[in-house]
Design an enzyme around this catalytic site. Sequence first.
Site, PDB file in Angstrom:
ATOM      1  CB  THR A  15      -0.924   0.003   1.224  1.00 17.90           C
ATOM      2  OG1 THR A  15      -1.802  -1.122   1.140  1.00 17.90           O
ATOM      3  CG2 THR A  15      -1.755   1.273   1.271  1.00 17.90           C
ATOM      4  CE  LYS A  45       1.934   2.485   4.786  1.00 17.29           C
ATOM      5  NZ  LYS A  45       1.532   1.678   3.590  1.00 17.29           N
ATOM      6  CE  LYS A  96      -5.570  -1.177   1.606  1.00 18.68           C
ATOM      7  NZ  LYS A  96      -4.309  -1.906   1.707  1.00 18.68           N
TER       8      LYS A  96
END
Length: 289
Positions: A97, A240, A172
């Site tokens: 990711t 993050k 995502k």
Amino acid sequence: MATVAFLGLGVMGYPMAGHLKTKGHDVTVYNRTAAKAEKWVEQFGGRRAPAPSEAAKGQEFVFACVGNDDDLRTVTTGAAGAFESLEKSAVFVDHTTASAVVARELNAIAKAQGFGFVDAPVSGGQAGAEAGALSVMCGGAPDDYTRAEGIIFSYAKACRLMGPPGAGQLTKMVNQICIAGLVQGLAEGLHFAKRAGLDPDAVVEIIGKGAAQSWQMDNRHKTMSAGIFDFGFAVNWMRKDLALCVEEARRNGATLPVAALVDQFYAEIETMGGARWDTSSLIARLERS
């Protein structure tokens, strides 16, 4: 059977690479901590390489699942990175990711060097990786995706090409934006139920049959109420990911007030010592008083 390399054996990559091996593929693994790679080889077979470039040499497909943009650049274009040795006929599939920026950057390098690149972040968490039931959202050229799709289904229950390079990472981000709001809503609902003198399990049993139902409700309400937050995807990783969402929103003009607020709540969880708690720990900040 395909010849493949897998770079990164964390909580996601370790079982994903295992599924590739048990499905019959010829697998070489690389991990920054060599002991983890040695343990994987003892469990599944296959081979361990001392560097990404060695792992990638001669492979049809190279998969990566590392921590962030910088980690991804290290294993691809850094010293002894995989891009040094990839064959022109190979496809690199990135399950990290990361940002859409780095996906497009690495795709451009891959194309210049003559091999394929697919950004393919996953959803489903550690449990999904172990069960081989991940959802994989991909960006890249259709031909590269088509070649990789069947291999990806070694550990996926759903996989789809969402658009050009970077589209997988953007999808995502949507996933993480939605999860952030859902978990905060569930945390507030459970907290309210307790303060109102209701039985949270009974509440969820009835509202979970209606429009409030969600995967988070079905799978996390009991442990949230019990204060158990050890389900793999940690708060610092979610922060993050949300930072990637907010950064991308600045570029595309999207407004993300809830995602930004929930990120602040996760920052509070970190100050409470919960950086490695899972994302359902949002309820902890509501119940600390």
